[in-house]
Design an enzyme around this catalytic site. Structure first.
Site, PDB file in Angstrom:
ATOM      1  N   SER A  43       0.874  -1.179   0.000  1.00 16.02           N
ATOM      2  CA  SER A  43       0.000   0.000   0.000  1.00 16.02           C
ATOM      3  C   SER A  43       0.906   1.222   0.000  1.00 16.02           C
ATOM      4  O   SER A  43       1.206   1.808   1.021  1.00 16.02           O
ATOM      5  CB  SER A  43      -0.927  -0.009   1.210  1.00 16.02           C
ATOM      6  OG  SER A  43      -0.192   0.041   2.405  1.00 16.02           O
ATOM      7  N   HIS A 155      -3.776  -5.771   2.831  1.00 17.79           N
ATOM      8  CA  HIS A 155      -2.906  -6.808   3.388  1.00 17.79           C
ATOM      9  C   HIS A 155      -3.630  -8.116   3.698  1.00 17.79           C
ATOM     10  O   HIS A 155      -3.052  -9.035   4.254  1.00 17.79           O
ATOM     11  CB  HIS A 155      -2.228  -6.301   4.669  1.00 17.79           C
ATOM     12  CG  HIS A 155      -1.168  -5.279   4.403  1.00 17.79           C
ATOM     13  ND1 HIS A 155      -0.404  -4.720   5.378  1.00 17.79           N
ATOM     14  CD2 HIS A 155      -0.739  -4.732   3.231  1.00 17.79           C
ATOM     15  CE1 HIS A 155       0.448  -3.850   4.842  1.00 17.79           C
ATOM     16  NE2 HIS A 155       0.250  -3.832   3.550  1.00 17.79           N
ATOM     17  N   GLU A 205       1.718  -9.340   7.023  1.00 17.52           N
ATOM     18  CA  GLU A 205       2.607  -8.979   8.129  1.00 17.52           C
ATOM     19  C   GLU A 205       2.420  -9.901   9.328  1.00 17.52           C
ATOM     20  O   GLU A 205       2.912  -9.625  10.417  1.00 17.52           O
ATOM     21  CB  GLU A 205       2.379  -7.520   8.510  1.00 17.52           C
ATOM     22  CG  GLU A 205       2.725  -6.588   7.363  1.00 17.52           C
ATOM     23  CD  GLU A 205       2.519  -5.110   7.656  1.00 17.52           C
ATOM     24  OE1 GLU A 205       1.990  -4.782   8.744  1.00 17.52           O
ATOM     25  OE2 GLU A 205       2.890  -4.293   6.807  1.00 17.52           O
ATOM     26  N   GLU A 288      -2.584   5.945  12.438  1.00 19.31           N
ATOM     27  CA  GLU A 288      -1.767   6.226  11.254  1.00 19.31           C
ATOM     28  C   GLU A 288      -2.653   6.352  10.016  1.00 19.31           C
ATOM     29  O   GLU A 288      -3.631   5.611   9.882  1.00 19.31           O
ATOM     30  CB  GLU A 288      -0.770   5.070  11.084  1.00 19.31           C
ATOM     31  CG  GLU A 288       0.140   5.181   9.873  1.00 19.31           C
ATOM     32  CD  GLU A 288       1.047   3.950   9.764  1.00 19.31           C
ATOM     33  OE1 GLU A 288       1.377   3.332  10.796  1.00 19.31           O
ATOM     34  OE2 GLU A 288       1.416   3.607   8.629  1.00 19.31           O
ATOM     35  N   ASP A 315       1.867   8.513   6.958  1.00 20.61           N
ATOM     36  CA  ASP A 315       2.719   7.553   6.234  1.00 20.61           C
ATOM     37  C   ASP A 315       2.720   7.930   4.747  1.00 20.61           C
ATOM     38  O   ASP A 315       3.632   8.598   4.266  1.00 20.61           O
ATOM     39  CB  ASP A 315       2.182   6.141   6.487  1.00 20.61           C
ATOM     40  CG  ASP A 315       2.864   5.064   5.650  1.00 20.61           C
ATOM     41  OD1 ASP A 315       3.862   5.368   4.986  1.00 20.61           O
ATOM     42  OD2 ASP A 315       2.395   3.901   5.644  1.00 20.61           O
ATOM     43  N   LYS A 391       7.060  -0.530  14.267  1.00 21.33           N
ATOM     44  CA  LYS A 391       6.144  -1.613  13.891  1.00 21.33           C
ATOM     45  C   LYS A 391       6.898  -2.534  12.947  1.00 21.33           C
ATOM     46  O   LYS A 391       7.532  -2.087  11.982  1.00 21.33           O
ATOM     47  CB  LYS A 391       4.842  -1.092  13.286  1.00 21.33           C
ATOM     48  CG  LYS A 391       4.938  -0.289  12.010  1.00 21.33           C
ATOM     49  CD  LYS A 391       3.511  -0.028  11.488  1.00 21.33           C
ATOM     50  CE  LYS A 391       3.516   0.577  10.111  1.00 21.33           C
ATOM     51  NZ  LYS A 391       2.167   0.752   9.547  1.00 21.33           N
TER      52      LYS A 391
HETATM   53  P1  PGA Z   1       3.093  -1.356   3.115  1.00 26.16           P
HETATM   54  O1  PGA Z   1       2.234  -1.273   4.441  1.00 26.16           O
HETATM   55  O2  PGA Z   1       4.457  -1.800   3.482  1.00 26.16           O
HETATM   56  O3  PGA Z   1       2.340  -2.329   2.270  1.00 26.16           O
HETATM   57  O4  PGA Z   1       3.101   0.043   2.546  1.00 26.16           O
HETATM   58  C1  PGA Z   1       2.695  -0.702   5.610  1.00 26.16           C
HETATM   59  C2  PGA Z   1       1.967   0.563   5.975  1.00 26.16           C
HETATM   60  O5  PGA Z   1       1.049   1.023   5.272  1.00 26.16           O
HETATM   61  O6  PGA Z   1       2.292   1.158   6.986  1.00 26.16           O
HETATM   62 ZN    ZN Z   2       0.785   2.910   6.825  1.00 29.52          ZN
END
Ligand code: PGA
Ligand code: ZN
Length: 423
Positions: A43, A155, A205, A288, A315, A391
């Site tokens: 993402s 995810h 994850e 977030e 982010d 994280k």
């Molecule tokens: P990504 O997800 O590594 O797929 O970008 C992590 C996040 O959005 O924080």
């Molecule tokens: Zn994020």
């Protein structure tokens, strides 16, 4: 000059999703060898540095042989003979060599692999642990592990829109204890899911991805898990949420559509109000990407309303880039920034992003990517940055556990000097 770079080369390897990524090897004149592997997101923010892919038939277009070749030729030719301890010179040489705004010529994946491997080689040659090499002798703070235990959005294939629900063991006395709190709760949650005949398969994850009937049901399950594991919600363990709102925003601005849960269209204001209801009901201490990356108005409103109570992390909106963080600070869009090395593409620029947050009184949240490898660079980097919290996924999947285990090792090594706290 033992720390002079003698050789640089790359290999195409696989990440935790089975997609190609790079591993870069660096050798110094004194014989020191080190390597680093590059993570990859799903993402992603629009302004992230470019991950160079081959776009040919092999690996469905995801091959990275072009990036490998860039390391082996252009980058190696330029950096061999340079001093590996001059991280900033190395990184800015690559930035110059690339010459584009988003590292699209050589690839941010190629550049980051070299940047991390150089740092590792320099640390090794100087006989210093990486966290100390990058952070100095006072790098003794072990981050609070914000463990992602329930996944939705991009995810997972389920009915939850929000991408990540994390457990935050801020009430634990040490990192090792904090990790135990969250791992125990992870196992307890598994038991609850099993009993309800909900899936216990995991997302990218390592968090569970059950088909809860709503986003709210997901958070209720987590609270139940915390209590059943013997912890007090809000005291021992709190919750962090990553909406990754880009993934359910049709125009990246103000047009939301909660497709996975079937909740349907929502405005920015409605999402902000929903968050308010949740904050009244649940012990959430960090949120977030509550809104999409172009929803500046929404971010500002969200931060104004809740920013004195919780950490509001950007982010996709900031992509670890000081250009966007600076603007965010000026406009009060958040009060914290996620730090992902591969979003910007060098160790030096990631450190500059952290420094900018610190100077502004913002917090910063160190992060893995959903596509990872067994590389533990992030663990050392988080300690070096005095990060406070990170994280790096759930209590399963080797590529996530590798980072937690490295942090256990660092805490043990620091002994009495190790610090652990949320604020
Ligand atoms: P990504 O997800 O590594 O797929 O970008 C992590 C996040 O959005 O924080
Ligand atoms: Zn994020």
């Amino acid at each position: 000059m033992e720390t002079i770079i003698d050789e640089i080369y790359a290999l195409e390897i696989l990440d935790s999703r089975g997609n190609p990524t790079l591993r870069v090897y660096v050798e110094l004149l004194d014989g020191t060898k080190a390597y680093a592997s590059v993570p990859s997101g799903a993402s992603t923010g629009q302004n992230e540095a470019l991950e160079l892919r081959d776009n040919k038939k092999r690996y469905g277009g995801k091959g990275v042989l072009k990036a490998v070749n860039n390391v082996n030729t252009t980058i190696a030719n330029a950096l061999i003979g340079m001093d590996a301890t001059k991280q900033k010179d190395i990184d800015y040489s690559m930035i110059e060599l690339d010459g584009t705004e988003n590292k699209s010529k050589l690839g941010a994946n190629a550049i980051l692999g070299v940047s991390m491997a150089v740092a590792k080689a320099a640390a090794k040659s100087l006989n210093l642990p990486l966290y100390q090499y990058l952070g100095g002798t006072n790098a003794v703070r072990i981050p609070v592990p914000c463990m992602n235990i329930l996944n939705g959005g991009e995810h997972a294939d389920n009915s939850v829109d929000f991408q990540e629900f994390m457990l935050v063991p801020h009430g634990a006395p040490t990192f090792a204890e904090g990790l135990r709190y969250v791992a125990e709760t992870f196992h307890t949650l598994k038991g609850i899911l099993k009993k309800r005949k909900l899936a216990t398969s995991v997302g990218d994850e390592g968090g569970f991805a059950p088909n809860c009937e709503s986003n709210e049901a997901a958070i209720e399950l987590i609270i139940e898990g915390i209590k059943k594991a013997g912890y007090k919600p809000g005291k021992d363990l709190s919750i962090a949420v990553d909406n990754a709102a880009n993934s359910f925003c049709t125009n990246l601005k103000d047009n939301y559509n909660l497709i996975w849960s079937g909740k349907g269209k929502m405005t920015s204001d409605e999402i902000i109000d929903l968050a308010g209801e949740w904050l009244d009901k649940y012990p959430i201490i960090l949120w977030e990407d509550p809104l999409a990356e172009k929803d500046y108005k929404g971010f500002k409103k969200f931060t104004k309303k809740y920013g004195d109570k919780i950490e509001v992390v950007g982010d996709d909106i900031f992509v670890t880039n000081t250009k966007y963080i600076k603007d965010g600070i000026k406009k009060n869009l958040a009060n914290s920034c996620l730090i992902k090395l591969n979003q910007i593409g060098t160790v030096t620029e990631s450190i500059e992003a952290v420094r900018m947050c610190r100077d502004a009184g913002w917090r910063y949240f160190l992060s893995h990517r959903s596509g990872e490898t067994e590389d533990t660079f992030l663990a050392d980097f988080a300690v070096a940055m005095d990060g406070g919290h990170l994280k790096t996924g759930s209590a399963c999947r080797g590529e996530r556990i590798a980072k937690y285990n490295r942090l256990l090792e660092i805490e043990h090594e620091l002994g009495e000097r190790a610090e652990y706290r949320w604020d």
